[in-house]
Design a protein around this motif. Sequence first.
Motif, PDB file in Angstrom:
ATOM      1  N   ALA A 414       0.823  -1.215   0.000  1.00  0.00           N
ATOM      2  CA  ALA A 414       0.000   0.000   0.000  1.00  0.00           C
ATOM      3  C   ALA A 414       0.850   1.255   0.000  1.00  0.00           C
ATOM      4  N   GLN A 415       1.942   1.240   0.698  1.00  0.00           N
ATOM      5  CA  GLN A 415       2.864   2.376   0.696  1.00  0.00           C
ATOM      6  C   GLN A 415       4.273   1.831   0.796  1.00  0.00           C
ATOM      7  N   GLY A 416       5.005   1.932  -0.293  1.00  0.00           N
ATOM      8  CA  GLY A 416       6.351   1.379  -0.328  1.00  0.00           C
ATOM      9  C   GLY A 416       7.382   2.340   0.229  1.00  0.00           C
ATOM     10  N   LEU A 442      20.908 -11.221  -2.959  1.00  0.00           N
ATOM     11  CA  LEU A 442      20.552  -9.798  -2.964  1.00  0.00           C
ATOM     12  C   LEU A 442      19.809  -9.421  -4.244  1.00  0.00           C
ATOM     13  N   ARG A 443      20.239  -9.969  -5.372  1.00  0.00           N
ATOM     14  CA  ARG A 443      19.547  -9.655  -6.634  1.00  0.00           C
ATOM     15  C   ARG A 443      18.090 -10.097  -6.564  1.00  0.00           C
ATOM     16  N   GLU A 444      17.853 -11.304  -6.035  1.00  0.00           N
ATOM     17  CA  GLU A 444      16.479 -11.798  -5.931  1.00  0.00           C
ATOM     18  C   GLU A 444      15.685 -10.975  -4.924  1.00  0.00           C
ATOM     19  N   LEU A 445      16.297 -10.622  -3.808  1.00  0.00           N
ATOM     20  CA  LEU A 445      15.610  -9.829  -2.785  1.00  0.00           C
ATOM     21  C   LEU A 445      15.247  -8.447  -3.328  1.00  0.00           C
ATOM     22  N   ILE A 446      16.195  -7.787  -3.975  1.00  0.00           N
ATOM     23  CA  ILE A 446      15.945  -6.442  -4.508  1.00  0.00           C
ATOM     24  C   ILE A 446      14.864  -6.486  -5.583  1.00  0.00           C
ATOM     25  N   LEU A 447      14.948  -7.471  -6.481  1.00  0.00           N
ATOM     26  CA  LEU A 447      13.942  -7.601  -7.537  1.00  0.00           C
ATOM     27  C   LEU A 447      12.551  -7.814  -6.939  1.00  0.00           C
ATOM     28  N   THR A 448      12.472  -8.694  -5.953  1.00  0.00           N
ATOM     29  CA  THR A 448      11.173  -8.977  -5.314  1.00  0.00           C
ATOM     30  C   THR A 448      10.631  -7.737  -4.618  1.00  0.00           C
ATOM     31  N   CYS A 449      11.492  -7.027  -3.894  1.00  0.00           N
ATOM     32  CA  CYS A 449      11.051  -5.815  -3.188  1.00  0.00           C
ATOM     33  C   CYS A 449      10.543  -4.765  -4.169  1.00  0.00           C
ATOM     34  N   GLN A 450      11.229  -4.622  -5.286  1.00  0.00           N
ATOM     35  CA  GLN A 450      10.788  -3.628  -6.270  1.00  0.00           C
ATOM     36  C   GLN A 450       9.481  -4.049  -6.940  1.00  0.00           C
ATOM     37  N   GLU A 451       9.344  -5.317  -7.260  1.00  0.00           N
ATOM     38  CA  GLU A 451       8.086  -5.804  -7.835  1.00  0.00           C
ATOM     39  C   GLU A 451       6.911  -5.587  -6.886  1.00  0.00           C
ATOM     40  N   GLY A 453       6.619  -3.091  -4.829  1.00  0.00           N
ATOM     41  CA  GLY A 453       6.316  -1.680  -4.599  1.00  0.00           C
ATOM     42  C   GLY A 453       7.316  -0.897  -3.785  1.00  0.00           C
ATOM     43  N   MET A 454       8.429  -1.492  -3.340  1.00  0.00           N
ATOM     44  CA  MET A 454       9.448  -0.733  -2.639  1.00  0.00           C
ATOM     45  C   MET A 454      10.367  -0.049  -3.631  1.00  0.00           C
ATOM     46  N   ASN A 455      11.031   1.009  -3.193  1.00  0.00           N
ATOM     47  CA  ASN A 455      11.992   1.731  -4.027  1.00  0.00           C
ATOM     48  C   ASN A 455      13.382   1.502  -3.455  1.00  0.00           C
ATOM     49  N   ILE A 456      14.270   0.885  -4.256  1.00  0.00           N
ATOM     50  CA  ILE A 456      15.626   0.582  -3.785  1.00  0.00           C
ATOM     51  C   ILE A 456      16.620   1.167  -4.789  1.00  0.00           C
ATOM     52  N   PRO A 457      16.987   2.437  -4.624  1.00  0.00           N
ATOM     53  CA  PRO A 457      17.936   3.055  -5.567  1.00  0.00           C
ATOM     54  C   PRO A 457      19.353   2.495  -5.442  1.00  0.00           C
ATOM     55  N   ASN A 458      19.744   2.045  -4.239  1.00  0.00           N
ATOM     56  CA  ASN A 458      21.081   1.500  -4.037  1.00  0.00           C
ATOM     57  C   ASN A 458      21.020  -0.019  -4.123  1.00  0.00           C
ATOM     58  N   ILE A 544      10.855  -5.740   5.946  1.00  0.00           N
ATOM     59  CA  ILE A 544      11.700  -4.570   5.708  1.00  0.00           C
ATOM     60  C   ILE A 544      10.848  -3.333   5.449  1.00  0.00           C
ATOM     61  N   ASN A 545       9.786  -3.483   4.681  1.00  0.00           N
ATOM     62  CA  ASN A 545       8.964  -2.321   4.326  1.00  0.00           C
ATOM     63  C   ASN A 545       8.385  -1.635   5.559  1.00  0.00           C
TER      64      ASN A 545
END
Length: 854
Positions: A414-416, A442-451, A453-458, A544-545
């Motif tokens: 609902a709010q990333g 980390l690649r799988e975690l970051i991809l999942t988090c972004q899918e 709705g989270m924003n992970i610039p780093n 994490i969110n």
Amino acid sequence: MQFAQRPGEGRLGRSIRVRSNFFEVLSIPEQNIIHYDVTITPDVPPALNRRIFEVFERENLISALNSIRRKNVFAPRFLPFGDAATFEVNCSTTSGKRPPKVFRIKMKKAGEIVMGELHQFLNGQGILTPNCLSAIMVLDVLIRHLPSMKNITVGRSFFTNQGATALTGGVEVWQGYYQSARPAKGKMLINVDLSATAFYEAGSLVTMVVKILGRRSVDDLHRGIADKDRLKLEKALKNLKIRVIHRGEETSKRRFKINKITLTPAHQTRFDMGDGQTVDVATYFFKTYNHRLTYPHLPCVVVKKDVFLPMEVCEVIEGQRYIRKLSEKQTADMIRFTCQPPHMRANKIKQGVEILNYRGNEYLQQFGVTVSNDMIMAPARVIPTPTLQYHPSSREASVVPREGSWNLRDKKVAQGATLGSWSIITFGSEQEFSLQAVQAFLRELILTCQENGMNIPNKTPPIMHANPQGDVESALKTAWLRAGNAAKAQPQLIVCILPNIGVPLYAEIKRITDTVIGIASQCIQSRHMLQAKKQYCANVCLKINVKLGGMNVFISPTQIPFITDRPTILMGADISHPSPGDPSRPSIAAICASLDAKASRYSAAIRVQTGRTEIIADLANMVKDLLRNFYQTCGRKPERILFYRDGVSEGQFAQVLDGEINAVRAACASLNDTYKPTITFVVVQKRHHTRLFPMDKKDADRTGNCLPGTVVESVITHPFEFDFYLQSHSGLQGTSRPTHYHVLYDENDFTTDGLQALSYNLCYIYARCTRAVSLVPPVYYAHIICRRARFHSRGELWSDTESVEETQEQVSTFGVVKPELVTVCIFYFYILIFLLNDHILTIFFFILQTMYFM
């Protein structure tokens, strides 16, 4: 203060019928029950007390109930000796050839229990008086009297070794049957349930030693026992009761208690024979009893001062409860033994009723009590499942869960939150956790988090390794520093990859990140990191969110109108007590309170207080802090308070209600004399023995349990007070336990449907998973906070070797949760980000770290 009355039966949902593990008392004594005080001298243990009273009954041709408290006796009619009398009873204290011992029994009439008051209470025509409580206690004593004479009892349960299952380490689990008399509308019920506990295995002490030390056979000990194993063995065997068998029937009746183990084996353990000469134990047994020891290389047990017994002549006495903490393997085996699907549990409960044999119980017959052999049936309803809302940009922005669960596929939180400054620390060597494996995870975690709705610039946080047995605090501080240097921003998160699932390292990480550094941490088990499954990464994403201030899911305001119509705060409270063997440790009280109309964000207050105190001592100040947080977040004061309280037994209802309601009112008045929000106080209970069994397959989930949303509010509930059982979750395995909600105080005029639906709907917005949970999230969070606060004291949970002095010192070492960074540091950081180059910024972080950790 009178408890809230049931406002009427609910109508919301689909009507069904369920069975429950209650058995109706078909006839309750009409006549008064006579209560006598009894004193037996000299004082004896409970088992012998019971035997003495049995002899007294036979000799005087009377029938009465000697209660578990030993000082009380109940009779269905006046005993022939009048109001008081003294008797002498001859009863042998052992099974040997010793003559009987004379005991004196003094009996005096203490009063009469008026059963008519109980009937009035059950029919809603009277309150629960002390006389009613005494009448219910008598029924409890009555149903437990005969089983306690024939079996080993622990609390309200009795245990039998039929079908016992061996655990590791010389321990076995016994099946038990719990029973308790419970009042309901117009009737009394007997609650019968399964229980299980661990006992020492009876038999050869040598066999037990082999099992405790994890050897295949006694031959593995032919070289003796190492010092480390001897200490382990001595700790495991201390206070264990044994009998000796080296002189046949005569000595096999004698019982001893193990005090310690000798440092030397039997053939080297010498003692003084009384004439100035010494002899070793092995030689003594051969000369005295013509018994050549088979295992002279094993140490002896010491049962009295300078009384040594070879292990091979000792047997462990049956029926000794194992009260030490079970190992992980033993716990897993115990869970397998107790985890039974609903139909199997229901059948075993019926078998237990047959063993209890209520209809053939002579004591029940004498008191005029009959009990049904059939489980009671109760009307129930399945409340509609709420609709969950995700971010509008999701492919599936709303979802109605099926059987209490759903997944994150095609959904965005609902709010990333944004994760920019973070680092990874693996507690293990590069050989154990290669850089490639960590990066793949980390690649799988970051991809999942972004899918989701989270924003992970780093996407390339710094990765470092650390020794799990080394300086954990220094390693975490270094990880914090590297996160800030790499992102040139305030560190937000440290991801810790752990080599095992043990408590010590995890607890130390949480203590340091919560109270020393002031940063969120996320622990990952190495076995999950090496597999890098998407489902696991999605679960980590949810955690994490919310740790970073995001919101995972919410319910439409129309489905929780009590919260959204007017400013309303939800509070959940719990107290975590130290274990019974740790009387010097403190208790921890936690309250968790909502911050918004979606009931998706919470703040917490924690206090350390005197151990095993049930009332929350500083509740007023805790509530005041949480009300301020709500006001600072929403800009309005709560007009209504819904307070869910966990960890309260029925005997403490009045005490908790009186003390804690007044504390909540005092907190409100301290903010403003005219501030008087309406309060509803609900006790939430999970430690009970009520189980629900669906009668129709269409009303069951895939495990055979009742569907989520099943609520029972009659037949097995209180005769007239506002309570209900709600099974809000779907069972993963075994038989699910419904949660018991009991409204003690209600100024908000809840309808039955209103409170049941609200409590059920809230169970779907627990932030850490995509399943409905078994109790309302404010209480669930409070429970987690209590557990986390235990970690804030060094060694609190994982060491069982600390001295009392160390423990008392630790009471004052509970860390205080730190804010992430003081405001002034954040302010200067944002100025320097524009003025300084990377190299100077690195130096700045070192200076800032030095200031921060002082």
